[in-house]
Scaffold this active site. Structure first.
Site, mmCIF file in Angstrom:
data_model
loop_
_atom_site.group_PDB
_atom_site.id
_atom_site.type_symbol
_atom_site.label_atom_id
_atom_site.label_comp_id
_atom_site.label_asym_id
_atom_site.label_seq_id
_atom_site.Cartn_x
_atom_site.Cartn_y
_atom_site.Cartn_z
ATOM 1 N N LYS A 137 -2.974 9.400 -6.669
ATOM 2 C CA LYS A 137 -4.241 9.409 -5.936
ATOM 3 C C LYS A 137 -5.086 10.616 -6.298
ATOM 4 O O LYS A 137 -6.314 10.522 -6.297
ATOM 5 C CB LYS A 137 -3.998 9.329 -4.424
ATOM 6 C CG LYS A 137 -3.341 8.000 -4.057
ATOM 7 C CD LYS A 137 -3.744 7.437 -2.728
ATOM 8 C CE LYS A 137 -3.290 5.977 -2.676
ATOM 9 N NZ LYS A 137 -3.403 5.337 -1.408
ATOM 10 N N LYS A 189 -4.821 -2.391 -3.640
ATOM 11 C CA LYS A 189 -6.176 -2.595 -3.114
ATOM 12 C C LYS A 189 -7.207 -1.827 -3.913
ATOM 13 O O LYS A 189 -8.352 -2.209 -4.002
ATOM 14 C CB LYS A 189 -6.241 -2.070 -1.676
ATOM 15 C CG LYS A 189 -5.770 -3.042 -0.641
ATOM 16 C CD LYS A 189 -5.805 -2.381 0.741
ATOM 17 C CE LYS A 189 -4.445 -1.866 1.114
ATOM 18 N NZ LYS A 189 -4.303 -1.235 2.394
ATOM 19 N N LYS A 249 1.800 -2.075 -10.055
ATOM 20 C CA LYS A 249 1.893 -2.800 -8.786
ATOM 21 C C LYS A 249 0.503 -3.310 -8.361
ATOM 22 O O LYS A 249 -0.513 -2.684 -8.702
ATOM 23 C CB LYS A 249 2.509 -1.923 -7.685
ATOM 24 C CG LYS A 249 1.614 -0.829 -7.151
ATOM 25 C CD LYS A 249 2.068 -0.367 -5.759
ATOM 26 C CE LYS A 249 0.957 0.408 -5.077
ATOM 27 N NZ LYS A 249 0.797 0.224 -3.668
HETATM 28 P P1 ATP Z 1 -3.840 1.380 -1.935
HETATM 29 O O1 ATP Z 1 -3.846 0.550 -3.170
HETATM 30 O O2 ATP Z 1 -5.180 1.548 -1.292
HETATM 31 O O3 ATP Z 1 -3.058 2.651 -2.076
HETATM 32 P P2 ATP Z 1 -1.813 -0.322 -1.031
HETATM 33 O O4 ATP Z 1 -2.231 -1.645 -1.492
HETATM 34 O O5 ATP Z 1 -0.752 0.409 -1.774
HETATM 35 O O6 ATP Z 1 -3.081 0.572 -0.856
HETATM 36 P P3 ATP Z 1 -0.857 0.476 1.584
HETATM 37 O O7 ATP Z 1 -1.681 0.374 2.803
HETATM 38 O O8 ATP Z 1 -0.706 1.828 0.995
HETATM 39 O O9 ATP Z 1 -1.398 -0.508 0.480
HETATM 40 O O10 ATP Z 1 0.566 -0.144 1.833
HETATM 41 C C1 ATP Z 1 0.939 -0.902 2.937
HETATM 42 C C2 ATP Z 1 2.326 -1.486 2.746
HETATM 43 O O11 ATP Z 1 2.322 -2.453 1.695
HETATM 44 C C3 ATP Z 1 3.391 -0.449 2.351
HETATM 45 O O12 ATP Z 1 4.602 -0.770 3.002
HETATM 46 C C4 ATP Z 1 3.546 -0.647 0.873
HETATM 47 O O13 ATP Z 1 4.813 -0.270 0.409
HETATM 48 C C5 ATP Z 1 3.331 -2.140 0.742
HETATM 49 N N1 ATP Z 1 2.823 -2.491 -0.585
HETATM 50 C C6 ATP Z 1 1.679 -2.036 -1.165
HETATM 51 N N2 ATP Z 1 1.510 -2.586 -2.382
HETATM 52 C C7 ATP Z 1 2.572 -3.414 -2.593
HETATM 53 C C8 ATP Z 1 2.978 -4.268 -3.658
HETATM 54 N N3 ATP Z 1 2.258 -4.380 -4.752
HETATM 55 N N4 ATP Z 1 4.114 -4.979 -3.516
HETATM 56 C C9 ATP Z 1 4.856 -4.878 -2.399
HETATM 57 N N5 ATP Z 1 4.549 -4.094 -1.353
HETATM 58 C C10 ATP Z 1 3.419 -3.358 -1.429
#
Ligand code: ATP
Ligand code: LTN
Length: 329
Positions: A112, A197, A194
């Site tokens: 980040k 968002k 992965k």
């Molecule tokens: P950002 O991309 O903005 O960092 P994010 O998509 O990683 O956000 P978070 O709000 O940080 O989302 O994560 C919420 C939950 O979703 C956490 O438990 C995280 O481990 C899970 N998560 C996020 N991305 C994935 C993914 N690609 N596959 C499985 N679990 C995920």
């Protein structure tokens, strides 16, 4: 006595199917067995600059989304993190037990800060300590998250153990829970990464994406120039990512998913996976979501009473922590 679960998600946009399979889906399956607290972690979200109107709306929408995904507000404490002061307060106390070196090693911090080079702020650095406070505040036993959060969970455990070694048994040392399938859903545009968002529209399928958009995104998913459908994450990241999504959406294991597509073409795999996601995930969730979002007063009431419940569980732990370090209560 039921054991306690805590987990959270940032209101940084609409959740995607990675968030669903990695986290929310498991929250739903654990809600009967445990005492569960699920938080919309808005204080974490502001470690990256947010548009205030969007953050406000995303936070309220997240509450409706949690419920639309199947979380029952009567069984779970579903609330907004900033509604309970205990998070920020325990974060300060724990920041005095977190080493700079530990925080500097966190991969999420490194990722980040590389993406937001003009805003590497103290909150972003201390993010894992706030997450540790979220967890320890409620005597949490189990934390269901996606794979990417394992490092933060290790740190939470280290901080709890460090504190307990000095002051006695104040904190419960939490365990991490990641699902067998779906713990790391891959990006559709770059399957070596992965799904996230913050990496652009084409890489993720939003839970609220309309069916035609879901279909289009899967059809454009990056695969390879080979023709064989086989689970092999090292050499066939795109195909393996699609098989994993299919397995998670249909509740089958990867081997069964692979058998189903033996001898089939990539185009067939893409449209079948898309249809499974539409039928089993996005459409049913959207139907409930569109209904819930029509009643914001009901959502606001749930958020308020749940935050009070969270405070009633967290306050005794907060007091115990203050007392342990010698603060005058
Ligand atoms: P950002 O991309 O903005 O960092 P994010 O998509 O990683 O956000 P978070 O709000 O940080 O989302 O994560 C919420 C939950 O979703 C956490 O438990 C995280 O481990 C899970 N998560 C996020 N991305 C994935 C993914 N690609 N596959 C499985 N679990 C995920
Ligand atoms: N950092 C997590 C969100 C989060 C969380 C938590 C998860 C904040 N506090 C406590 C589990 C337990 C993320 O998903 N990025």
């Amino acid at each position: 006595m039921k054991k306690t679960i805590f987990s959270g998600m940032q209101p940084t946009g609409v959740a995607h199917i990675g968030n669903y399979f990695g986290a929310i889906k498991n929250w739903v399956s654990l809600q009967d067995e445990y005492n569960c607290l699920y938080s919309i972690v808005d204080l974490h979200a502001i470690t990256i600059r947010q548009n205030p109107e969007e953050l406000y709306q995303n936070t309220l929408n997240a509450l409706a989304l949690y419920m639309a995904c199947g979380l029952d507000p009567d069984k779970n404490t579903i609330y907004i993190q900033s509604h309970y002061h205990g998070h920020a307060e325990l974060c300060w106390l724990l920041s005095c037990f977190t080493y700079m070196g530990e925080l500097g090693r966190m991969t999420q911090y490194k990722d980040k800060s590389a993406k937001n080079a003009d805003n590497i702020n103290l909150g972003l650095f201390a993010y894992p300590t706030l997450q540790t406070a979220d967890i320890l505040l409620f005597g949490t036993h189990l934390v269901p998250v996606g794979d990417d959060q394992k490092q933060h969970l290790e740190l939470a455990r280290d901080i709890a153990i460090r504190f307990n070694n000095i002051y006695g048994d104040v904190f419960t040392v939490p365990e991490v829970f990641t699902p067998k399938t779906g713990a790391r859903i891959k990006s559709l545009s770059d399957p070596t990464k992965k799904m996230s968002k913050s990496d652009g529209e084409a890489n993720y399928v939003g839970i609220l994406d309309p069916a035609d958009v879901v279909m289009k995104k899967f059809k454009r998913a990056v695969t390879d120039s080979d023709t064989e459908i086989r689970y092999d994450p090292e050499n066939k990241a795109g195909i393996s990512g699609l098989l994993e999504i299919y397995a998670a959406a249909c509740n089958v294991d990867i081997a069964a998913a692979q058998r189903e597509f033996e001898g089939k073409q990539y185009g067939h795999l893409k449209t079948t996976v898309a249809q499974a996601v539409i039928d089993n995930v996005t459409t049913p969730i959207q139907t409930k979501y569109n209904h819930l979002i029509k009643n914001p007063d009901h959502l606001a009431n749930i958020a308020k009473s749940s935050a009070e419940k969270a405070a009633s569980i967290g306050n005794p732990v907060l007091e115990k922590t203050k007392k342990a370090v010698g603060l005058v209560l």
